[in-house]
Design a protein around this motif. Structure first.
Motif, PDB file in Angstrom:
ATOM      1  N   ILE A 103       0.838  -1.210   0.000  1.00 47.18           N
ATOM      2  CA  ILE A 103       0.000   0.000   0.000  1.00 47.18           C
ATOM      3  C   ILE A 103       0.873   1.261   0.000  1.00 47.18           C
ATOM      4  CG2 ILE A 103      -1.733   1.299   1.316  1.00 47.18           C
ATOM      5  CD1 ILE A 103      -2.634  -1.484   2.411  1.00 47.18           C
ATOM      6  N   VAL A 104       0.563   2.148  -0.925  1.00 47.95           N
ATOM      7  CA  VAL A 104       1.314   3.415  -0.993  1.00 47.95           C
ATOM      8  C   VAL A 104       0.325   4.573  -1.109  1.00 47.95           C
ATOM      9  CG1 VAL A 104       3.354   2.388  -2.110  1.00 47.95           C
ATOM     10  CG2 VAL A 104       1.513   3.293  -3.535  1.00 47.95           C
ATOM     11  N   GLY A 105       0.789   5.755  -0.769  1.00 45.24           N
ATOM     12  CA  GLY A 105      -0.015   6.958  -0.996  1.00 45.24           C
ATOM     13  C   GLY A 105       0.074   7.319  -2.473  1.00 45.24           C
ATOM     14  N   ALA A 106      -0.915   8.069  -2.962  1.00 42.83           N
ATOM     15  CA  ALA A 106      -0.910   8.414  -4.390  1.00 42.83           C
ATOM     16  C   ALA A 106       0.340   9.213  -4.757  1.00 42.83           C
ATOM     17  CB  ALA A 106      -2.168   9.204  -4.730  1.00 42.83           C
ATOM     18  N   ASP A 107       0.791  10.085  -3.845  1.00 45.92           N
ATOM     19  CA  ASP A 107       1.987  10.871  -4.184  1.00 45.92           C
ATOM     20  C   ASP A 107       3.234   9.980  -4.273  1.00 45.92           C
ATOM     21  OD1 ASP A 107       1.214  10.698  -1.550  1.00 45.92           O
ATOM     22  OD2 ASP A 107       1.568  12.822  -1.096  1.00 45.92           O
ATOM     23  N   MET A 108       3.243   8.901  -3.479  1.00 46.74           N
ATOM     24  CA  MET A 108       4.363   7.959  -3.574  1.00 46.74           C
ATOM     25  C   MET A 108       4.309   7.207  -4.894  1.00 46.74           C
ATOM     26  SD  MET A 108       3.954   6.526   0.258  1.00 46.74           S
ATOM     27  CE  MET A 108       5.255   5.321   0.370  1.00 46.74           C
ATOM     28  N   LEU A 109       3.095   6.901  -5.326  1.00 41.16           N
ATOM     29  CA  LEU A 109       2.931   6.199  -6.603  1.00 41.16           C
ATOM     30  C   LEU A 109       3.457   7.060  -7.759  1.00 41.16           C
ATOM     31  CD1 LEU A 109       1.592   3.722  -8.042  1.00 41.16           C
ATOM     32  CD2 LEU A 109      -0.468   5.130  -8.219  1.00 41.16           C
ATOM     33  N   ALA A 110       3.143   8.360  -7.696  1.00 44.07           N
ATOM     34  CA  ALA A 110       3.572   9.264  -8.768  1.00 44.07           C
ATOM     35  C   ALA A 110       5.095   9.318  -8.877  1.00 44.07           C
ATOM     36  CB  ALA A 110       2.998  10.663  -8.517  1.00 44.07           C
ATOM     37  N   ASN A 111       5.772   9.145  -7.761  1.00 37.79           N
ATOM     38  CA  ASN A 111       7.249   9.212  -7.768  1.00 37.79           C
ATOM     39  C   ASN A 111       7.892   7.841  -7.668  1.00 37.79           C
ATOM     40  OD1 ASN A 111       7.369  12.065  -7.786  1.00 37.79           O
ATOM     41  ND2 ASN A 111       6.701  12.037  -5.650  1.00 37.79           N
ATOM     42  N   LEU A 127       1.057  -2.992  -6.428  1.00 32.76           N
ATOM     43  CA  LEU A 127       0.876  -1.764  -5.646  1.00 32.76           C
ATOM     44  C   LEU A 127      -0.613  -1.485  -5.489  1.00 32.76           C
ATOM     45  CD1 LEU A 127       3.542   0.696  -7.090  1.00 32.76           C
ATOM     46  CD2 LEU A 127       3.742  -0.878  -5.151  1.00 32.76           C
ATOM     47  N   ALA A 128      -0.950  -0.973  -4.338  1.00 32.50           N
ATOM     48  CA  ALA A 128      -2.323  -0.509  -4.087  1.00 32.50           C
ATOM     49  C   ALA A 128      -2.184   0.919  -3.587  1.00 32.50           C
ATOM     50  CB  ALA A 128      -3.000  -1.389  -3.046  1.00 32.50           C
ATOM     51  N   ALA A 129      -2.825   1.848  -4.293  1.00 30.59           N
ATOM     52  CA  ALA A 129      -2.610   3.257  -3.950  1.00 30.59           C
ATOM     53  C   ALA A 129      -3.876   3.895  -3.433  1.00 30.59           C
ATOM     54  CB  ALA A 129      -2.119   4.018  -5.169  1.00 30.59           C
ATOM     55  N   CYS A 130      -3.678   4.915  -2.639  1.00 27.29           N
ATOM     56  CA  CYS A 130      -4.810   5.602  -2.072  1.00 27.29           C
ATOM     57  C   CYS A 130      -4.565   7.098  -2.139  1.00 27.29           C
ATOM     58  CB  CYS A 130      -4.990   5.052  -0.673  1.00 27.29           C
ATOM     59  SG  CYS A 130      -5.019   6.176   0.619  1.00 27.29           S
ATOM     60  N   ALA A 131      -5.556   7.820  -2.657  1.00 27.99           N
ATOM     61  CA  ALA A 131      -5.429   9.280  -2.732  1.00 27.99           C
ATOM     62  C   ALA A 131      -6.085   9.883  -1.507  1.00 27.99           C
ATOM     63  CB  ALA A 131      -6.097   9.793  -3.992  1.00 27.99           C
TER      64      ALA A 131
END
Ligand SMILES: [Fe+2]
Ligand SMILES: [Fe+2]
Length: 378
Positions: A103-111, A127-131
């Protein structure tokens, strides 16, 4: 079985982490959620920090009500920098036949392409992302991710209010209540163990009127939340913020100012920056020149300020309780960088002083000219 790792510094754990966990369990139909506090996270040095054991213990308490959640000390035990590719490699070995999520935050996914060995991470997990509110949206983050990688990304359906651990640390540093962000149990743990608390500035509150103290706390939160991009340590930012107005409510005959000699020609509105630096040094025992200068020039500014001075000057002017006309524009300039913020703030300050027929202190005039040229040179 569906199993996910939810990693982070959890410094400290707060209500939003719980909300994300619950949402991940539902969105991903998880059978197991592993909460994993990091040993140290790259790029997060210089922050106030609770020990690994305390962060672990707080996670155990915070997640105790979620049946399928377990708190792991794996990264804390491994030590060193908590790179995710190492954790995911072990995770795959331990759950070889299961559906594995990270699980990652959306900003972590972007980078994500900036992470160490991202392909290795993706080989071992989905990956599972959350905004979250005020962060990168899931769609835009996934767009950036997809420009580098083709792996599918699962969405954790939670878009909630962003809570910052930094804000909680700044509040706890000054002895303020954090329970609205963490819940009662974690707040009590923080208080009982004195986590994040800064005894060196504990006496400031009693020198200030309640509204001045409330402003001081907001300045500390603003300074802490911007200290990483300003390149100054969180601890220095909070100490300087805590002290910046420490002499504001003292009368000239106060015992603490007994041997204070004010510089010549200082207007009343500026005086407390000098008396404040004096009290910070003599009464609070501060010897750090950057902190003392941040207090000493927080009202007037001056040319060629150090990063901490600019951070305190701007945090003082832009803390979230400020509502004057134009404050949003100044905040935008601040978010572009300290020097943009300084020019915009000084320009506004001088225009305001001129419009109200007040004297402009020479250091302020010099500072405005300095940052105007600085801006023009860019
Ligand atoms: Fe002030
Ligand atoms: Fe202030």
């Amino acid at each position: 079985m569906n199993v996910a790792i939810f990693g982070g510094s959890f410094n400290p754990v707060h209500k939003e982490h719980i909300n994300i966990a619950v949402s991940a369990i539902n969105s991903l139909s998880l059978d197991k959620l592993i909460i994993m506090p990091s040993h140290s996270t790259p790029q997060k040095d210089g922050r106030l920090s609770a020990s690994g054991n305390d962060r672990l213990e707080m996670c155990r308490k915070a997640f105790s009500g979620i049946a399928c959640a377990e708190v792991s000390d794996y990264e804390l035990k491994r030590g060193g920098i908590s790179y995710s590719y190492l954790t995911c490699r072990e995770f795959a070995k331990k759950y070889p036949d299961d559906k594995r999520y990270f699980i990652v935050g959306a900003d972590m996914l972007a980078n994500f392409d900036k992470w160490k060995y991202p392909e290795e991470v993706l080989k071992n997990v989905n990956l599972a992302a959350c905004a979250r509110e005020n962060t990168e949206s899931f769609d835009s983050a996934r767009g950036k991710f997809n420009s580098h990688f083709s792996n599918p990304v699962a969405e954790v359906a939670y878009v909630g209010k962003k809570v910052s651990s930094t804000r909680i640390r700044a509040l706890a540093a000054l002895g303020e209540d954090v329970s609205s962000f963490t819940g009662e149990i974690i707040a009590r743990y923080i208080t009982d163990r004195g986590l994040y608390f800064m005894p060196e500035v504990a006496g400031v509150k009693k020198l200030l009127k309640p509204e001045r103290w409330a402003h001081t706390v907001r300045v500390a939160v603003t300074a802490a939340e911007h200290c990483a991009e300003a390149g100054v340590s969180e601890k220095s930012a909070i100490i300087a913020a805590a002290l910046h107005d420490c002499a504001k409510n003292l009368t000239a005959d106060n015992e603490l100012l007994k041997d204070f000699t004010p510089p010549d020609g200082v207007p009343e509105s500026v005086m407390h920056q000098y008396s404040g630096a004096y009290v910070a040094e003599k009464h609070f025992g501060v010897s750090d020149k950057d902190i003392l200068n941040a207090v000493r020039y927080h009202t007037s500014g001056r040319k060629n300020m150090f990063a901490l001075e600019k951070l305190i000057y701007l945090s003082d002017m832009l803390e979230e309780g400020r509502t004057y006309d134009g404050v949003e524009y100044l905040r935008e300039e601040f978010s572009r960088g300290l020097d943009y913020g300084m020019y915009a703030a000084l320009d506004r300050q001088v225009k305001y002083l001129e419009a109200t027929g007040r004297k402009i202190y020479p250091l302020t005039k010099e500072a405005l000219n300095y940052y105007k040229e600085y801006k023009n040179d860019k």
